[in-house]
Design an enzyme around this catalytic site. Structure first.
Site, PDB file in Angstrom:
ATOM      1  CD1 TRP A  65       6.789   9.085 -12.144  1.00  0.00           C
ATOM      2  CD2 TRP A  65       6.599  11.205 -11.464  1.00  0.00           C
ATOM      3  NE1 TRP A  65       5.888   9.710 -12.977  1.00  0.00           N
ATOM      4  CE2 TRP A  65       5.750  11.008 -12.581  1.00  0.00           C
ATOM      5  CE3 TRP A  65       6.647  12.472 -10.882  1.00  0.00           C
ATOM      6  CZ2 TRP A  65       4.957  12.029 -13.121  1.00  0.00           C
ATOM      7  CZ3 TRP A  65       5.858  13.488 -11.399  1.00  0.00           C
ATOM      8  CH2 TRP A  65       5.032  13.260 -12.513  1.00  0.00           C
ATOM      9  CE  LYS A  67       9.898  -0.675 -11.436  1.00  0.00           C
ATOM     10  NZ  LYS A  67      10.616   0.606 -11.729  1.00  0.00           N
ATOM     11  N   PRO A  68      11.145   1.324  -6.943  1.00  0.00           N
ATOM     12  CG  PRO A  68      12.989   2.644  -6.383  1.00  0.00           C
ATOM     13  CD  PRO A  68      12.492   1.227  -6.387  1.00  0.00           C
ATOM     14  CD  GLU A 108      10.730   3.755 -14.994  1.00  0.00           C
ATOM     15  OE1 GLU A 108      10.132   3.480 -16.048  1.00  0.00           O
ATOM     16  OE2 GLU A 108      10.422   3.250 -13.880  1.00  0.00           O
ATOM     17  CB  SER A 117       1.039   4.793 -15.984  1.00  0.00           C
ATOM     18  OG  SER A 117       1.605   3.556 -16.370  1.00  0.00           O
ATOM     19  CD  GLU A 143      -4.183   5.696  -5.792  1.00  0.00           C
ATOM     20  OE1 GLU A 143      -3.560   6.721  -6.146  1.00  0.00           O
ATOM     21  OE2 GLU A 143      -4.494   5.444  -4.614  1.00  0.00           O
ATOM     22  CB  CYS A 185      -2.809   9.761  -7.423  1.00  0.00           C
ATOM     23  SG  CYS A 185      -1.159   9.027  -7.405  1.00  0.00           S
ATOM     24  CD  GLU A 224      -3.541  10.177 -14.676  1.00  0.00           C
ATOM     25  OE1 GLU A 224      -3.763  10.282 -13.457  1.00  0.00           O
ATOM     26  OE2 GLU A 224      -2.887   9.236 -15.166  1.00  0.00           O
TER      27      GLU A 224
END
Length: 457
Positions: A131, A155-156, A158, A207, A228, A262, A353
């Site tokens: 996202w 699949k983008p 959600e 993630s 990644e 990222c 992270e």
């Protein structure tokens, strides 16, 4: 029917509602992609490249619309979101040029024979995208897969489903049926897609937790995996650098897109000779960011709670706040630019992270000490070193176990560059010409001289 509703992180009001694809819809889409792939794979590479050029033009023409959707769904500033769309269009144009030039290798074993390799598409690619830069990342994976003859199921995330749906509406009609399909949904949709044995490549940017699950699926099924995933990228500031410039770089790395990049800077190591001056300048930038402009929100309140939890735990363990660190009143998911000192490797803020506008700082006594700390951890995405010394730069390149080492620039890099993350940050190449290799297999051909009837032996 399951629906996904995303709230505007500026206001908390509903921003987008989309329908999630169920198991049967996912299975049908995979079947259509499988049926369409042989024909698309036989399409001449130049024609596939031309299709990508049309896609790039469609993307560029809808830049304002996509940027506004991105702003409403994730809180990303509209100018930055538009830059992501333009980067996506540029990536499609790049692969339109690179795809037809993608080639194998040759080897002469005999004067009357030759060995060479032929690159072939892997088949059906499942592209699962994040996202935080939803158009640019998707364009990279989709473009590399399509131009090499694969079909794609996208699949983008959600958290930005409206952007993903609109992207599919713009691009899919420019291709034959079944070549590019968008599947909206959450974890259940993703699992149905990645578990389908008719999928040949799982390409995931997101993630670490989701990446681990995808890696396990790939190990069980033998599907090719490109990932990644998360990072804990260090910034090491050496003695002798200009403190104002170092603070500018640190602020850019930690606070740009509210830290939701990222390769954002997640931990900062300052040489003691410049530490106080850099800290003063960095703190001033953090305070100015939230005073002069409406602060950019995080993607949602659940993520804000996670970021604030790490900051609060660090303070409880002895870190000192120089700026930020509190949840503001009002609607939305805002969080201030935050600077902490006295951070240690025992703190989750320095080990995991954070993905928020947070600069946790450790002061070190030498470049070697900072480099040793920067090399710690289970991630291996990227690292940045600011130094006036060539020998220190070369030492960092040799010793930092990451896919990308950036010297004297937190977001520097040539167009078309690729990286190979390691550890919990992923596997395989992302972007660049190397991604074309990831999306294909090589068949080795030996071509020898024939022996005809009646030929002398």
């Amino acid at each position: 029917m399951t629906e996904i509703t995303v709230l505007d992180p500026h206001t908390g009001d509903p921003a987008t509602t989309v329908r999630a694809a169920g198991d049967s819809e996912v299975a049908a889409a995979v079947g259509a992609a499988r049926s369409a792939q042989p024909g698309w794979g036989r399409t001449p590479a130049e024609e596939r490249g031309e299709a990508l050029r049309r896609m790039a033009e469609a993307l560029a023409g809808a830049a304002a619309e996509l940027a506004e959707l991105n702003r409403r769904e994730t809180g990303r500033p509209e100018a930055e979101a538009r830059g992501g769309v333009e980067a996506g269009a540029a990536t499609l144009r790049q692969y339109a040029e690179l795809g037809p030039l993608h080639r194998g290798h040759s080897l002469r074993g005999d004067v009357r024979a030759a060995d060479y390799t032929v690159r072939r598409p892997r088949g059906v690619v499942a592209a699962l995208t994040p996202w935080n830069d939803p158009v640019a990342v998707a364009a990279g994976l989709i473009g590399a897969a399509l131009v090499t003859g694969n079909t794609v199921l996208h699949k983008p995330s959600e958290r930005s489903p409206g952007v993903g749906v609109r992207l599919g509406e713009l691009l899919s009609p420019l291709l034959p049926a079944g070549v590019l399909t968008t599947l909206s949904g959450g974890a259940d949709t993703g699992r149905a897609l990645t578990a389908d044995p008719r999928v040949d490549v799982l390409a995931h940017v997101g993630s670490t937790a989701a990446g681990r699950e995808i890696a396990r699926t790939g190990a069980e099924t033998g599907v090719h995996v490109i990932r990644e995933n998360g990072g804990n990228d260090p910034l090491l500031v050496d003695a002798g650098v200009d403190p104002e410039w170092a603070a500018e770089q640190a602020a850019l790395g930690c606070f740009a897109n509210a830290g939701q990049i990222c390769t954002a800077v997640e931990r900062v190591y300052l040489h003691r000779e410049v530490a106080e001056d850099v800290l003063d300048a960095l703190t001033a930038r953090a305070l100015r960011r939230d005073r002069e402009d409406p602060p950019q929100p995080l993607v949602d309140r659940a993520h804000r709670a996670q970021v604030h939890g790490q900051v609060s735990a660090a303070v409880a363990a002895g870190a000192q706040l120089r700026a930020g660190g509190g949840i503001p009143d009002g609607p939305g998911a805002h969080y201030p630019a935050t600077v902490l000192t006295g951070c240690t490797s025992a703190m989750a803020l320095m080990r995991e992270e954070t993905f928020g506008p947070v600069a946790p700082v450790t002061v070190v006594g030498s470049f070697e000490e900072g480099l040793s700390l920067a090399a710690e951890g289970r991630y291996g995405l990227a690292a940045t070193v600011l130094t006036p010394r060539t020998d220190h730069a070369l030492q960092a390149v040799a010793e930092l176990p990451v896919g990308t080492v950036k010297v004297n620039g937190v977001f520097a890099g040539a167009p078309g560059g690729a990286a190979q993350p390691r550890g919990d940050s992923g596997e395989g190449y992302g972007f660049g010409p190397e991604l074309l290799d990831e999306m294909t297999t090589a068949s080795v051909v030996h071509l020898g001289a024939p022996v005809t009837a009646g030929a002398a032996r």
